[in-house]
Scaffold this motif. Structure first.
Motif, PDB file in Angstrom:
ATOM      1  N   GLN A 191     -31.327  -4.331   6.012  1.00  0.00           N
ATOM      2  CA  GLN A 191     -30.610  -5.223   6.920  1.00  0.00           C
ATOM      3  C   GLN A 191     -30.256  -4.518   8.232  1.00  0.00           C
ATOM      4  N   GLY A 194     -32.978  -4.416  10.738  1.00  0.00           N
ATOM      5  CA  GLY A 194     -33.273  -5.657  11.450  1.00  0.00           C
ATOM      6  C   GLY A 194     -34.130  -6.642  10.689  1.00  0.00           C
ATOM      7  N   TYR A 195     -34.266  -6.464   9.364  1.00  0.00           N
ATOM      8  CA  TYR A 195     -35.100  -7.357   8.567  1.00  0.00           C
ATOM      9  C   TYR A 195     -34.256  -8.473   7.937  1.00  0.00           C
ATOM     10  N   ARG A 196     -34.919  -9.591   7.700  1.00  0.00           N
ATOM     11  CA  ARG A 196     -34.327 -10.665   6.906  1.00  0.00           C
ATOM     12  C   ARG A 196     -34.809 -10.479   5.471  1.00  0.00           C
ATOM     13  N   ASP A 214     -39.875  -9.534   9.229  1.00  0.00           N
ATOM     14  CA  ASP A 214     -39.593  -9.720  10.654  1.00  0.00           C
ATOM     15  C   ASP A 214     -40.722 -10.575  11.222  1.00  0.00           C
ATOM     16  N   LYS A 215     -40.870 -10.597  12.510  1.00  0.00           N
ATOM     17  CA  LYS A 215     -41.853 -11.484  13.145  1.00  0.00           C
ATOM     18  C   LYS A 215     -43.293 -11.052  12.868  1.00  0.00           C
ATOM     19  N   ALA A 327     -37.839  -2.707  12.497  1.00  0.00           N
ATOM     20  CA  ALA A 327     -38.215  -4.121  12.548  1.00  0.00           C
ATOM     21  C   ALA A 327     -38.497  -4.553  13.984  1.00  0.00           C
ATOM     22  N   ASP A 329     -39.041  -8.337  16.343  1.00  0.00           N
ATOM     23  CA  ASP A 329     -38.172  -9.499  16.548  1.00  0.00           C
ATOM     24  C   ASP A 329     -37.969 -10.234  15.225  1.00  0.00           C
ATOM     25  N   PRO A 330     -36.869 -10.991  15.088  1.00  0.00           N
ATOM     26  CA  PRO A 330     -36.614 -11.736  13.846  1.00  0.00           C
ATOM     27  C   PRO A 330     -37.713 -12.755  13.558  1.00  0.00           C
ATOM     28  N   GLU A 333     -37.693 -19.319  12.027  1.00  0.00           N
ATOM     29  CA  GLU A 333     -37.144 -20.056  10.888  1.00  0.00           C
ATOM     30  C   GLU A 333     -38.216 -20.869  10.171  1.00  0.00           C
ATOM     31  N   PHE A 336     -40.157 -18.582   7.979  1.00  0.00           N
ATOM     32  CA  PHE A 336     -39.310 -18.139   6.868  1.00  0.00           C
ATOM     33  C   PHE A 336     -39.310 -19.190   5.744  1.00  0.00           C
TER      34      PHE A 336
END
Length: 343
Positions: A191, A194-196, A214-215, A327, A329-330, A333, A336
């Motif tokens: 986390q 920078g990871y989901r 991540d992206k 990471a 960019d996120p 959504e 995801f």
């Protein structure tokens, strides 16, 4: 059909051993009787026709042997079917491989090189100086040497690591060096990078500890909690996965299994037009991989990052914190949710 084939194969082997080898050999040695000879049976029939009476222990043993051979054959076949021969042979083979490979690895790591002593023929003493001055200096040096030998050894000459406390410590109380515990919060590290993160995802039939996104990439993290000193083999044998060996057990290579799962998971992503770089990370937490140095190039070819945490070893492996790439960019959504549906 498969069970029938196994039953007939085991029955054939058992029949050859019992009826084809042991039974006729036992009768020939003890009574000179061949159960597969027509002449011997004709002789036996003639003996009974002439009034042969079983009046000796040997005759009764012969009769019981002929009567009991069929029940023994049937019962032996039944018990042979209960044994998992393939698993038994595989276990014995794995133990032999572990023994010889572990011995080779141990000898390789502990090999000591000794410098050969030069021949006395090649070593010549320096020429002696016989001048009066040199002889006087030699005599004085010998007196100093003898006086030093006569002096008692002082405690200051004891090596620094051999303290009085160490010398008095019993051998049973001495603790051997152990692997340094590497305390890391795996979820927190992912986390923070920078990871989901999705915890405990199941891909195929394998449950992973973390899936971090991540992206651009997906990290598949698997923690190994199997204790023991493991001798790793990543080369598959036929259609079977390679094996890891310890002194008491063996198992399929989890790293090789991860590589296969990543391949199939990548194909599923491509079918849904999701382009991601998948990075599998194998985390050794409780065991020790004794030939990790030899496997680094193999793991690299498989595309799996191997690291350690907690009491995992060897200590030469990088920690989980060092192994996690930063990471980008996120993750969007929409992507995801698509990954969640895929899982």
């Amino acid at each position: 059909m498969k069970n029938m084939k196994r039953t007939l194969t085991i029955g054939l082997i058992w029949s050859l051993l019992l009826l084809g080898w042991w039974f006729p050999l036992f009768l020939l040695i003890n009574w000179n009787f061949n159960p597969y000879s027509v002449k011997d049976w004709q002789f036996l029939n003639a003996e009974f026709q002439s009034g042969w009476i079983l009046d000796s222990t040997s005759d009764w043993f012969f009769l019981f042997t002929m009567i009991l051979i069929l029940p023994i054959w049937v019962l032996g076949w039944h018990f042979c079917l209960k044994v998992e021969w393939k698993k038994l042979c595989k276990t014995l083979w794995n133990k032999m491989v572990y023994f010889f490979r572990a011995k080779t690895t141990s000898n390789k790591n502990q090999k000591t090189k000794f410098k050969p002593k030069q021949s006395h023929k090649k070593v010549r003493p320096q020429p002696m100086n016989t001048s009066p001055k040199a002889l006087a200096q030699a005599a004085k040096a010998e007196e100093v040497k003898q006086s030093k030998k006569a002096q008692p050894i002082s405690q200051n000459h004891t090596p620094a690591f051999l303290t009085e406390e160490a010398l008095e410590t019993p051998l049973d109380a001495i603790e051997l060096p152990t692997i340094t515990r590497l305390e890391e919060d795996l979820l927190g590290i992912l986390q923070k990078a920078g990871y989901r993160v999705i915890q405990g995802p199941t891909i195929g039939k394998k449950q992973f500890d973390y899936l971090a996104m991540d992206k651009e990439k997906i990290l598949l993290c698997l923690t190994d909690t199997e204790k023991g000193d493991w001798l790793v083999d990543e080369e598959s044998f036929g259609d079977e996965a390679p094996l890891w060996f310890s002194e008491t057990a063996h198992r399929s290579s989890p790293i090789f299994e991860m590589a296969d799962i990543v391949k199939s998971f990548s194909e599923k992503l491509n079918k849904r037009n999701l382009s991601y770089q998948i990075i599998p990370i194998f985390i050794e937490k409780a065991g020790n991989i004794i030939n990790a140095d030899e496997m680094e190039s193999v793991w690299k070819k498989l595309g799996v990052l191997v690291c350690r945490t907690d009491l995992g070893g060897p200590e030469e492996l990088p920690g989980f914190t060092q192994s996690v790439p930063p990471a980008a960019d996120p993750i969007p959504e929409l992507n995801f949710k698509a990954l969640q549906d895929l899982l």
